[in-house]
Scaffold this motif. Structure first.
Motif, short mmCIF file in Angstrom:
data_model
loop_
_atom_site.label_atom_id
_atom_site.label_comp_id
_atom_site.label_asym_id
_atom_site.label_seq_id
_atom_site.Cartn_x
_atom_site.Cartn_y
_atom_site.Cartn_z
N ARG A 73 -29.59 -2.40 18.23
CA ARG A 73 -29.91 -2.58 19.39
C ARG A 73 -29.28 -3.17 20.44
NH1 ARG A 73 -34.92 -0.69 18.37
NH2 ARG A 73 -36.08 -1.43 16.49
N ALA A 74 -29.21 -2.56 21.46
CA ALA A 74 -28.44 -3.12 22.68
C ALA A 74 -29.01 -4.33 23.55
CB ALA A 74 -28.18 -2.12 24.00
N SER A 75 -28.25 -5.23 23.89
CA SER A 75 -29.07 -6.50 24.44
C SER A 75 -29.29 -5.91 25.74
CB SER A 75 -28.18 -7.58 24.48
OG SER A 75 -27.17 -7.30 25.49
N GLU A 76 -30.48 -6.74 26.30
CA GLU A 76 -30.81 -6.28 27.56
C GLU A 76 -29.87 -6.78 28.77
OE1 GLU A 76 -34.79 -8.24 28.79
OE2 GLU A 76 -35.38 -7.61 26.65
N LYS A 77 -28.92 -7.63 28.50
CA LYS A 77 -27.86 -7.88 29.50
C LYS A 77 -26.92 -6.63 29.59
CE LYS A 77 -23.90 -10.66 30.39
NZ LYS A 77 -23.05 -11.68 29.94
N VAL A 78 -26.47 -5.93 28.47
CA VAL A 78 -25.74 -4.97 28.43
C VAL A 78 -26.34 -3.76 29.07
CG1 VAL A 78 -24.60 -3.20 26.76
CG2 VAL A 78 -24.34 -5.59 26.22
N VAL A 79 -27.56 -3.45 28.74
CA VAL A 79 -28.37 -2.23 29.23
C VAL A 79 -28.35 -2.39 30.85
CG1 VAL A 79 -30.53 -1.33 29.57
CG2 VAL A 79 -29.70 -1.90 27.25
N ALA A 80 -28.73 -3.50 31.30
CA ALA A 80 -28.65 -3.87 32.68
C ALA A 80 -27.35 -3.64 33.41
CB ALA A 80 -29.13 -5.29 33.12
N GLU A 81 -26.37 -3.96 32.75
CA GLU A 81 -24.92 -3.92 33.14
C GLU A 81 -24.82 -2.27 33.28
OE1 GLU A 81 -22.15 -6.09 30.67
OE2 GLU A 81 -23.00 -8.02 31.40
N GLN A 82 -25.12 -1.51 32.07
CA GLN A 82 -24.70 -0.18 32.26
C GLN A 82 -25.55 0.58 33.23
OE1 GLN A 82 -22.13 1.33 30.34
NE2 GLN A 82 -21.70 -0.68 30.07
N ILE A 83 -26.65 0.42 33.39
CA ILE A 83 -27.60 0.85 34.68
C ILE A 83 -27.07 0.57 35.85
CG2 ILE A 83 -29.90 0.87 35.73
CD1 ILE A 83 -31.05 0.40 32.86
N ALA A 84 -26.60 -0.61 36.03
CA ALA A 84 -25.73 -1.00 37.36
C ALA A 84 -24.56 -0.05 37.62
CB ALA A 84 -25.47 -2.52 37.59
N LYS A 85 -23.70 0.08 36.46
CA LYS A 85 -22.78 0.90 36.72
C LYS A 85 -22.99 2.33 37.02
CE LYS A 85 -19.60 -1.63 33.51
NZ LYS A 85 -18.82 -1.56 32.24
N GLN A 86 -23.85 2.79 36.46
CA GLN A 86 -24.41 4.25 36.52
C GLN A 86 -25.01 4.33 38.02
OE1 GLN A 86 -24.01 6.76 34.48
NE2 GLN A 86 -22.83 5.38 33.21
N THR A 87 -25.54 3.41 38.70
CA THR A 87 -26.13 3.38 39.98
C THR A 87 -25.14 3.61 41.01
OG1 THR A 87 -28.17 2.28 38.92
CG2 THR A 87 -27.88 2.21 41.33
N GLU A 88 -24.15 2.53 40.70
CA GLU A 88 -22.90 2.56 41.61
C GLU A 88 -22.14 3.98 41.52
OE1 GLU A 88 -20.35 -0.77 40.37
OE2 GLU A 88 -22.13 -2.06 40.52
N LEU A 89 -21.91 4.42 40.28
CA LEU A 89 -21.26 5.76 40.36
C LEU A 89 -22.04 6.97 40.83
CD1 LEU A 89 -18.86 6.89 38.92
CD2 LEU A 89 -20.21 7.45 36.77
N LYS A 90 -23.38 6.74 40.66
CA LYS A 90 -24.20 7.90 41.29
C LYS A 90 -24.09 7.83 42.87
CE LYS A 90 -28.72 9.88 40.82
NZ LYS A 90 -30.10 9.53 40.24
N ALA A 91 -23.88 6.74 43.35
CA ALA A 91 -24.13 6.30 44.79
C ALA A 91 -22.77 6.54 45.14
CB ALA A 91 -24.30 5.04 45.19
#
Length: 155
Positions: free
Chosen positions: A91-109
């Motif tokens: 299980r991934a920690s919620e903190k790691v998931v949030a960090e990865q989503i933020a990175k993907q959002t930045e990359l997409k932008a």
């Protein structure tokens, strides 16, 4: 005693067969050099040299009558595959998931186009509609790019 070579495995099989079937086992080889018999069994069963579990299975599931090498091989081949329990996915920690989503959002932008790639064509068409004198070939290319004149393969 640990088995050292495949020859030792064949010896162990013959010992088990002799104990299990007694005189019946020995009688079937009467008049035949036992080393030749063991060599034949070794050749026929050599495919199990890397994984002895099927041979152990065959020894645990011997039939009532003495098997020949082909029958013994068939019993070994019927050995069921080992069952492996599937591990639970980590299980991934919620903190790691949030960090990865933020990175993907930045990359997409960062990868999003900053301008309209057909802005030049729209500007030329707008200028022509406003009455400005635009070269006909430039206006044709602009309309083709916008898909309003002549269909291109890439449109």
């Amino acid at each position: 005693m640990a088995v050292e070579t495949f020859t030792d495995v064949i010896e162990a099989i013959f010992t088990k067969m002799q104990v299990r079937y007694g005189a019946t086992w020995l009688r079937q080889w009467e008049g035949v050099d036992m080393n030749l018999v063991k060599s034949d069994w070794g050749n026929e069963l050599s495919g199990f040299a890397r994984n002895l579990e099927p041979l152990r299975y065959a020894l645990r599931n011997l039939p009532d009558r003495c098997p020949n090498v082909s029958q013994f091989h068939a019993i070994a081949n019927s050995c069921p595959l080992p069952e492996f329990k599937q591990l639970e996915a980590p299980r991934a920690s919620e903190k790691v998931v949030a960090e990865q989503i933020a990175k993907q959002t930045e990359l997409k932008a960062a990868m999003a186009p900053r301008h309209d790639p057909k802005a030049w064509a729209k500007a030329l068409v707008n200028r022509a509609e406003a009455g400005e004198n635009i070269r006909p070939i430039a206006l044709k290319f602009a309309r083709q790019a916008l898909g309003t004149e002549g269909k291109q393969k890439w449109q």
